[in-house]
Design an enzyme around this catalytic site. Structure first.
Site, PDB file in Angstrom:
ATOM      1  N   SER A   1       0.844  -1.188   0.000  1.00  0.00           N
ATOM      2  CA  SER A   1       0.000   0.000   0.000  1.00  0.00           C
ATOM      3  C   SER A   1       0.882   1.241   0.000  1.00  0.00           C
ATOM      4  CB  SER A   1      -0.902   0.004   1.235  1.00  0.00           C
ATOM      5  OG  SER A   1      -0.114   0.285   2.376  1.00  0.00           O
ATOM      6  N   LYS A   2       0.224   2.367  -0.007  1.00  0.00           N
ATOM      7  CA  LYS A   2       0.910   3.661  -0.039  1.00  0.00           C
ATOM      8  C   LYS A   2       2.010   3.763   1.028  1.00  0.00           C
ATOM      9  CE  LYS A   2      -0.222   6.389  -3.298  1.00  0.00           C
ATOM     10  NZ  LYS A   2       0.948   6.129  -4.129  1.00  0.00           N
TER      11      LYS A   2
END
Ligand code: GLU
Length: 490
Positions: free
Chosen positions: A257-258
């Protein structure tokens, strides 16, 4: 190769940009199609009106083009099985749902959310092994159902899982046979109150209509697959082969994820990654050619990709490996290609006036710049001494302190000037040879002598090989640089 020509699809939802996981799914579909001389279809699953945007669709198409994943059917290219946007296929879903109802394979359900919640609570209370929809409307007569619809009562359409269906065995090219117990099979909704199809229904209607032979997608969809199998059976369509590919994890073992850094394809493009290197790296996240080869060029991927080399274990995204592959692609590029594809655009983007040079000059520069380049932007820093002039060259303060502003370095520059002045041919080997005797003559360490000349000519201590660089800079400018640097030396 299967007897039926391979048809695969990548079906992104334009609810966001194309992320790394989606890109890998697209690559596998593309490579599988190419390796089997099949058809690669791009379909835009834009049925979620709230979250789908035209802008995201454009971003995805651009990312696909940048990745070099050419599709044979889909947006912008058309094809015989279109339209390729789900929003434009609404009529087909409605017709398919209606047909299933007409054939007694689906039925309208009028249960309110309150009714459904109450039924669920009751099933839980009596510890019923079947916790799904309690099939309250399954046996309503056609007449009664129609009468309630005509009276304006809201309804959904549910699939009628055949009473004797039994367990569903999904044959998955990656996971093998996966069995889903019959009691987990619900009469699930295929068409919502507003007439729109659910994902499990629309996807199968499309995959069946488009003749998809292999469904290659993320394994977050494995749990949807038994439902989709039920829909194929109801539609009387052949069930494709499934291949559910593993999740991509970050270094900490959590879903990528980010938090782990860039996750969108365009971020990698903008950071200067080469499409070929990026595709090579993503392909290796869960697939391998032979268990050891790391550099798998696009054409090899497109001819050798196979599902039996896809691992069911989660893959870990390793930015270091990606960078390494990138550097390899740059290092092994041929000089002319490196000049045209990497150097010139990078210099132009940085506003560097590279001037006029023969192609041999460019080739010689490429040869020393390539091994020092990880990203196209590095070209600008590495070549700075070459594209500077004696007037514009920037002297790095630390390098000057370390290499020039020391007792005896003035004498080094004087000796270097003299040794170079007598050179006939201004070539790398000749330059190196001319400088070679200086340490002994001056009774100084070799490192000190070469550092001084390097800082004088290049302005820093990290530039490419001295002889090559000086040859590219040219005699006159090198001499002028040494003269300028003389004032900085002690
Ligand atoms: N639009 C779906 C997704 O992006 C497609 C899933 C599938 O491939 O069936 O997850």
């Amino acid at each position: 190769m299967s007897e039926t020509p391979v048809r695969v699809r990548f079906a992104p939802s334009p609810t966001g940009k194309l992320h790394v996981g989606g890109a890998r799914t697209a690559i596998y579909n593309w490579a599988f199609a190419r390796a089997n001389h099949g058809t690669f279809i791009l379909r835009i699953d834009d049925t979620d009106p709230e979250r789908s945007t035209e802008e995201n669709t454009q971003i995805i198409l651009r990312a696909m083009r940048w990745l070099g994943l050419d599709w044979d059917e889909g947006p912008e290219v058309g094809g015989d099985f279109g339209p390729y946007f789900q929003t434009e296929r609404a009529e087909m879903y409605r017709a398919a749902a209606q047909r299933l109802w007409d054939e007694g394979k689906a039925y309208p359900c009028f249960c309110t959310p309150e009714q459904l919640a109450a039924d669920r609570a009751e099933a839980q209370a009596r510890k019923d092994p079947f916790q799904g929809y309690q099939r309250r409307c399954r046996d309503l007569s056609r007449e009664e159902a129609q009468a309630r619809i005509d009276a304006g009562e809201p309804y959904v359409l549910r699939i009628k899982v055949p009473a004797d269906r039994g367990d569903v065995v999904v044959r998955d090219a990656v996971h093998g046979e996966v069995t889903f117990a019959a009691r987990e099979l619900d009469d699930f909704v295929i068409q919502r109150t507003d007439g729109t199809p659910t994902y499990n229904f629309a996807t199968v209607v499309d995959d069946a209509a488009m003749g998809i032979t292999h469904v290659i997608r993320g394994d977050d969809h494995l749990s949807n697959t038994p439902r989709q199998v039920i829909v194929y059976e109801a539609l009387g369509a052949p069930v494709p082969t499934f291949a559910h590919i593993s999740m991509i994890l970050g270094a900490d073992g959590k879903k990528l994820s980010k938090r782990h850094g860039a996750t969108n394809v365009e971020e990698y493009r903008d950071a200067g990654y080469l499409s070929d290197a990026f595709v090579n790296y993503l392909a290796l996240l869960g697939w391998s050619l032979d268990g050891e080869t790391t550099i798998v060029p696009r054409d090899v991927l497109a001819s050798q990709f196979s599902l039996d080399h896809v691992s069911k274990n989660p893959a870990t995204f390793d930015p270091k490996k990606l960078e390494w592959i990138q550097a390899e692609y740059l290092r092994t590029m041929d000089d002319a290609e490196f000049v045209e594809k990497i150097m010139r655009p990078a210099l132009a983007a940085a506003g560097v006036d590279a001037g006029e040079h023969a192609s041999a000059w460019w080739g010689a520069l490429a040869a020393i710049v390539k091994p020092r380049t990880k990203f196209p932007a590095d070209v600008v820093t590495v070549t700075a001494p070459v594209f500077a002039t004696a007037e514009t060259l920037v002297y790095d303060e630390k390098s000057v302190a370390k290499g020039l502003a020391k007792a005896g370095m003035g004498a080094v520059l004087d000796a270097a000037r003299e040794a170079l002045a007598g050179l006939e041919a201004w070539e790398p080997a000749a330059i190196d040879t001319a400088l070679e005797p200086l340490p002994e003559a001056l009774d100084l360490k070799k490192r000190l002598v070469f550092q001084a000349v390097r800082v004088a000519v290049c302005g820093n201590l990290v530039s490419p090989p001295l002889g090559e660089t000086m040859a590219l800079v040219g005699r006159e400018d090198c001499m002028a640089r040494i003269d300028r640097a003389r004032a900085l030396a002690l």
